[in-house]
Motif scaffolding. Structure first.
Motif, PDB file in Angstrom:
ATOM      1  N   THR A 153       0.997  -1.106  -0.098  1.00 22.18           N
ATOM      2  CA  THR A 153      -0.419   0.173  -0.073  1.00 22.18           C
ATOM      3  C   THR A 153       0.877   1.628  -0.301  1.00 22.18           C
ATOM      4  OG1 THR A 153      -1.452  -1.184   0.983  1.00 22.18           O
ATOM      5  CG2 THR A 153      -1.867   0.708   1.405  1.00 22.18           C
ATOM      6  N   CYS A 154       1.916   1.037   0.777  1.00 20.76           N
ATOM      7  CA  CYS A 154       2.636   2.358   0.846  1.00 20.76           C
ATOM      8  C   CYS A 154       3.033   3.315  -0.784  1.00 20.76           C
ATOM      9  CB  CYS A 154       4.079   1.991   1.937  1.00 20.76           C
ATOM     10  SG  CYS A 154       4.652   3.452   1.851  1.00 20.76           S
ATOM     11  N   HIS A 155       2.551   4.145  -0.813  1.00 16.36           N
ATOM     12  CA  HIS A 155       3.484   4.933  -1.544  1.00 16.36           C
ATOM     13  C   HIS A 155       4.459   4.894  -2.565  1.00 16.36           C
ATOM     14  CE1 HIS A 155       4.014   8.948  -0.418  1.00 16.36           C
ATOM     15  NE2 HIS A 155       3.574   8.811   0.638  1.00 16.36           N
ATOM     16  N   VAL A 156       5.426   5.438  -1.214  1.00 19.47           N
ATOM     17  CA  VAL A 156       6.858   5.570  -1.162  1.00 19.47           C
ATOM     18  C   VAL A 156       7.433   4.012  -2.185  1.00 19.47           C
ATOM     19  CG1 VAL A 156       9.260   5.014  -0.380  1.00 19.47           C
ATOM     20  CG2 VAL A 156       7.054   6.337   1.096  1.00 19.47           C
ATOM     21  N   GLY A 169      10.259  -0.099   4.149  1.00 16.06           N
ATOM     22  CA  GLY A 169       8.429  -0.003   3.859  1.00 16.06           C
ATOM     23  C   GLY A 169       8.338   0.000   6.237  1.00 16.06           C
ATOM     24  N   PRO A 170       6.870  -0.675   6.081  1.00 14.31           N
ATOM     25  CA  PRO A 170       5.533   0.182   7.599  1.00 14.31           C
ATOM     26  C   PRO A 170       5.907  -1.032   7.850  1.00 14.31           C
ATOM     27  CG  PRO A 170       4.764   0.592   5.700  1.00 14.31           C
ATOM     28  CD  PRO A 170       6.026   0.460   4.812  1.00 14.31           C
ATOM     29  N   ARG A 171       6.374  -2.315   7.357  1.00 13.46           N
ATOM     30  CA  ARG A 171       6.831  -3.556   8.173  1.00 13.46           C
ATOM     31  C   ARG A 171       7.564  -3.834   9.282  1.00 13.46           C
ATOM     32  NH1 ARG A 171       7.843  -6.345  11.250  1.00 13.46           N
ATOM     33  NH2 ARG A 171       7.550  -8.884  11.394  1.00 13.46           N
ATOM     34  N   TYR A 202      12.149   8.776   4.609  1.00 11.30           N
ATOM     35  CA  TYR A 202      10.750   8.866   2.765  1.00 11.30           C
ATOM     36  C   TYR A 202       9.280   8.430   3.518  1.00 11.30           C
ATOM     37  CZ  TYR A 202      14.495   7.470  -0.585  1.00 11.30           C
ATOM     38  OH  TYR A 202      15.308   7.049  -1.352  1.00 11.30           O
ATOM     39  N   CYS A 203       9.451   7.716   4.729  1.00 11.79           N
ATOM     40  CA  CYS A 203       7.695   8.043   4.680  1.00 11.79           C
ATOM     41  C   CYS A 203       7.383   9.609   5.524  1.00 11.79           C
ATOM     42  CB  CYS A 203       7.311   7.653   6.207  1.00 11.79           C
ATOM     43  SG  CYS A 203       5.870   7.341   7.560  1.00 11.79           S
ATOM     44  N   ASN A 204       6.194   9.430   4.334  1.00 11.21           N
ATOM     45  CA  ASN A 204       5.369  11.367   4.615  1.00 11.21           C
ATOM     46  C   ASN A 204       4.223  11.158   6.041  1.00 11.21           C
ATOM     47  OD1 ASN A 204       4.412  10.433   2.895  1.00 11.21           O
ATOM     48  ND2 ASN A 204       4.394  12.143   1.372  1.00 11.21           N
ATOM     49  N   ILE A 205       4.155   9.717   6.849  1.00  8.09           N
ATOM     50  CA  ILE A 205       2.760  10.141   7.445  1.00  8.09           C
ATOM     51  C   ILE A 205       1.418   9.991   6.580  1.00  8.09           C
ATOM     52  CG2 ILE A 205       2.593  10.126  10.090  1.00  8.09           C
ATOM     53  CD1 ILE A 205       4.547  11.748  10.390  1.00  8.09           C
ATOM     54  N   THR A 206       1.434   9.121   5.903  1.00 13.12           N
ATOM     55  CA  THR A 206       0.116   9.430   5.081  1.00 13.12           C
ATOM     56  C   THR A 206      -0.710   8.329   5.780  1.00 13.12           C
ATOM     57  OG1 THR A 206       0.831   7.464   3.455  1.00 13.12           O
ATOM     58  CG2 THR A 206       1.254   9.518   2.895  1.00 13.12           C
ATOM     59  N   LYS A 207      -0.620   7.413   6.606  1.00  8.37           N
ATOM     60  CA  LYS A 207      -1.104   6.431   7.100  1.00  8.37           C
ATOM     61  C   LYS A 207      -1.742   5.328   6.330  1.00  8.37           C
ATOM     62  CE  LYS A 207      -1.519   9.686  11.075  1.00  8.37           C
ATOM     63  NZ  LYS A 207      -2.760   9.869  13.175  1.00  8.37           N
ATOM     64  N   CYS A 208      -1.621   5.528   5.770  1.00 14.09           N
ATOM     65  CA  CYS A 208      -2.476   4.165   4.527  1.00 14.09           C
ATOM     66  C   CYS A 208      -1.813   1.956   4.647  1.00 14.09           C
ATOM     67  CB  CYS A 208      -2.023   4.076   3.184  1.00 14.09           C
ATOM     68  SG  CYS A 208      -1.836   5.779   2.374  1.00 14.09           S
ATOM     69  N   CYS A 209      -0.561   2.467   4.802  1.00 18.99           N
ATOM     70  CA  CYS A 209      -0.215   1.356   5.889  1.00 18.99           C
ATOM     71  C   CYS A 209      -0.786   0.593   6.905  1.00 18.99           C
ATOM     72  CB  CYS A 209       1.569   1.498   5.998  1.00 18.99           C
ATOM     73  SG  CYS A 209       1.703   2.590   7.149  1.00 18.99           S
ATOM     74  N   THR A 210      -1.609   1.980   7.886  1.00 19.20           N
ATOM     75  CA  THR A 210      -1.582   1.278   9.027  1.00 19.20           C
ATOM     76  C   THR A 210      -3.413   0.567   8.698  1.00 19.20           C
ATOM     77  OG1 THR A 210      -0.936   3.600  10.459  1.00 19.20           O
ATOM     78  CG2 THR A 210      -3.074   2.964  11.366  1.00 19.20           C
ATOM     79  N   ILE A 219       0.601   0.942  13.053  1.00 12.73           N
ATOM     80  CA  ILE A 219       1.664   1.660  12.788  1.00 12.73           C
ATOM     81  C   ILE A 219       2.223   2.418  12.816  1.00 12.73           C
ATOM     82  CG2 ILE A 219       3.260   0.850  10.997  1.00 12.73           C
ATOM     83  CD1 ILE A 219       1.201  -1.278   9.486  1.00 12.73           C
ATOM     84  N   THR A 220       1.365   3.851  12.323  1.00 13.82           N
ATOM     85  CA  THR A 220       1.964   4.598  12.328  1.00 13.82           C
ATOM     86  C   THR A 220       2.226   5.897  13.455  1.00 13.82           C
ATOM     87  OG1 THR A 220       0.761   5.123  10.622  1.00 13.82           O
ATOM     88  CG2 THR A 220       1.898   7.078  10.719  1.00 13.82           C
ATOM     89  N   ASP A 221       1.375   5.715  14.307  1.00 16.14           N
ATOM     90  CA  ASP A 221       1.303   6.581  15.556  1.00 16.14           C
ATOM     91  C   ASP A 221       2.163   6.215  16.396  1.00 16.14           C
ATOM     92  OD1 ASP A 221      -0.696   8.167  14.784  1.00 16.14           O
ATOM     93  OD2 ASP A 221      -2.225   7.336  15.283  1.00 16.14           O
ATOM     94  N   ALA A 223       4.860   3.550  16.046  1.00 17.20           N
ATOM     95  CA  ALA A 223       5.975   3.008  15.328  1.00 17.20           C
ATOM     96  C   ALA A 223       6.522   3.717  14.641  1.00 17.20           C
ATOM     97  CB  ALA A 223       5.467   1.288  14.928  1.00 17.20           C
ATOM     98  N   ILE A 224       6.100   4.037  13.947  1.00 18.44           N
ATOM     99  CA  ILE A 224       6.586   5.799  12.768  1.00 18.44           C
ATOM    100  C   ILE A 224       7.121   6.939  13.281  1.00 18.44           C
ATOM    101  CG2 ILE A 224       6.772   6.576  10.243  1.00 18.44           C
ATOM    102  CD1 ILE A 224       5.885   3.976   9.140  1.00 18.44           C
ATOM    103  N   ILE A 225       5.770   7.421  13.949  1.00 20.30           N
ATOM    104  CA  ILE A 225       6.371   8.951  14.660  1.00 20.30           C
ATOM    105  C   ILE A 225       6.875   9.017  16.066  1.00 20.30           C
ATOM    106  CG2 ILE A 225       4.553  10.462  15.676  1.00 20.30           C
ATOM    107  CD1 ILE A 225       2.858   9.989  13.589  1.00 20.30           C
TER     108      ILE A 225
HETATM  109 FE1  F3S Z   1       3.916   4.541   3.844  1.00 28.66          FE
HETATM  110 FE2  F3S Z   1       2.995   3.942   6.295  1.00 28.66          FE
HETATM  111 FE3  F3S Z   1       4.558   6.176   6.251  1.00 28.66          FE
HETATM  112  S1  F3S Z   1       2.062   4.163   4.135  1.00 28.66           S
HETATM  113  S2  F3S Z   1       4.293   7.292   3.788  1.00 28.66           S
HETATM  114  S3  F3S Z   1       4.994   4.195   5.691  1.00 28.66           S
HETATM  115  S4  F3S Z   1       2.733   6.239   7.122  1.00 28.66           S
END
Ligand code: F3S
Ligand code: SF4
Ligand code: FES
Length: 249
Positions: A153-156, A169-171, A202-210, A219-221, A223-225
């Protein structure tokens, strides 16, 4: 109660392919994977599909259902309109092997590149001790079933093959966060590694992965943030910077 639905299933391989249309019986309580099995049993015994548990736990049956990355075994037919056509395609971000099966080895290669859990020196397996609160903190991330829906899903990387080299990637970000929170992990630069080697920036926090995670992992809230905040704190907080200067002398 049963009815008939039109399924459009992508058939092909790495060389190319097209949609084949099947009119299939659908019964109450069935999921998309049941229908795929019926197509195999009646019209297309050579239709390639990957699955194992039919219980949302093995992560094998990921596909794109009407363009949405989902587990086929957890998608109820009752969630679609009575006359809605269903389109099935393989995960778009990874190379197709055949029909609904794609090659997800990208994810395993990225996992291999991560430094493994590093216990403190002198501790043997069986001697590890940690507080229950620390066990619970990262429990959410260990629910991952490696379905790779977040990855596709991640657009990156979904639309940018060229980013795959630099972006894990988010995983893999939740794996990094899990190890970062582990009180016995002696590797102390998980954040820097995520930033410099895994492409966290590269992740701009779109949250599509979550949104697509079947395990509901935030995932975003969660782990990533927090990882991004720790990296920013370590690198750009003037007090941390000053401390490093002084203590490295
Ligand atoms: Fe991709 Fe998730 Fe970040 S979809 S851009 S890893 S918030
Ligand atoms: Fe699947 Fe969620 Fe794990 Fe991503 S984090 S691989 S979506 S279970
Ligand atoms: Fe195991 Fe769907 S078959 S998750």
């Amino acid at each position: 109660m049963s009815n008939t639905r039109v399924f459009r299933v992508w058939r092909g391989d790495a060389e190319g392919g097209d949609f084949s249309e099947y009119k299939v019986e659908v019964n109450e309580g069935e999921v998309v994977l049941d229908i795929v099995h019926r197509i195999q049993a009646t019209e297309a015994p050579d239709l390639a599909v990957r699955w194992n548990c039919k219980a949302g736990k093995c992560g094998s049956c990921s596909a794109e259902i009407n363009g949405m990355p989902k587990l086929m075994c957890m998608t109820r037919m009752s969630t679609f309109e009575e006359d809605q056509e269903i389109t099935l395609t393989p995960l778009r971000t990874f190379p197709v092997e055949r029909d609904l099966v794609c090659d997800v080895s990208f994810n395993y290669e990225k996992a291999r590149q991560m430094p493994a859990f590093a216990p403190p020196e002198g501790l043997e397996p069986g001697e590890y001790r940690m507080q229950q609160v620390d066990v619970e903190r990262s429990q959410e991330f260990r629910k991952c079933i490696e379905c790779f829906l977040c990855q596709t899903t991640c657009h990156v990387i979904r639309d940018h093959e060229e980013n795959k080299e630099a972006f894990s990637g988010p995983r893999l970000f939740i794996r990094a966060a899990e190890l970062d929170m582990h009180p016995l992990d002696a590797e102390d630069n998980r954040g820097s590694h995520a930033q410099d080697e895994q492409g966290l920036g590269y992740c701009n926090i779109t949250k599509c992965c979550t949104d697509v995670c079947p395990e509901g992992i935030k995932i975003t809230d969660n782990a990533i943030i927090p990882m991004k905040e720790r990296v920013a704190g370590d690198r750009y907080d003037p007090l941390v910077w000053l401390g490093r200067k002084i203590f490295r002398r």
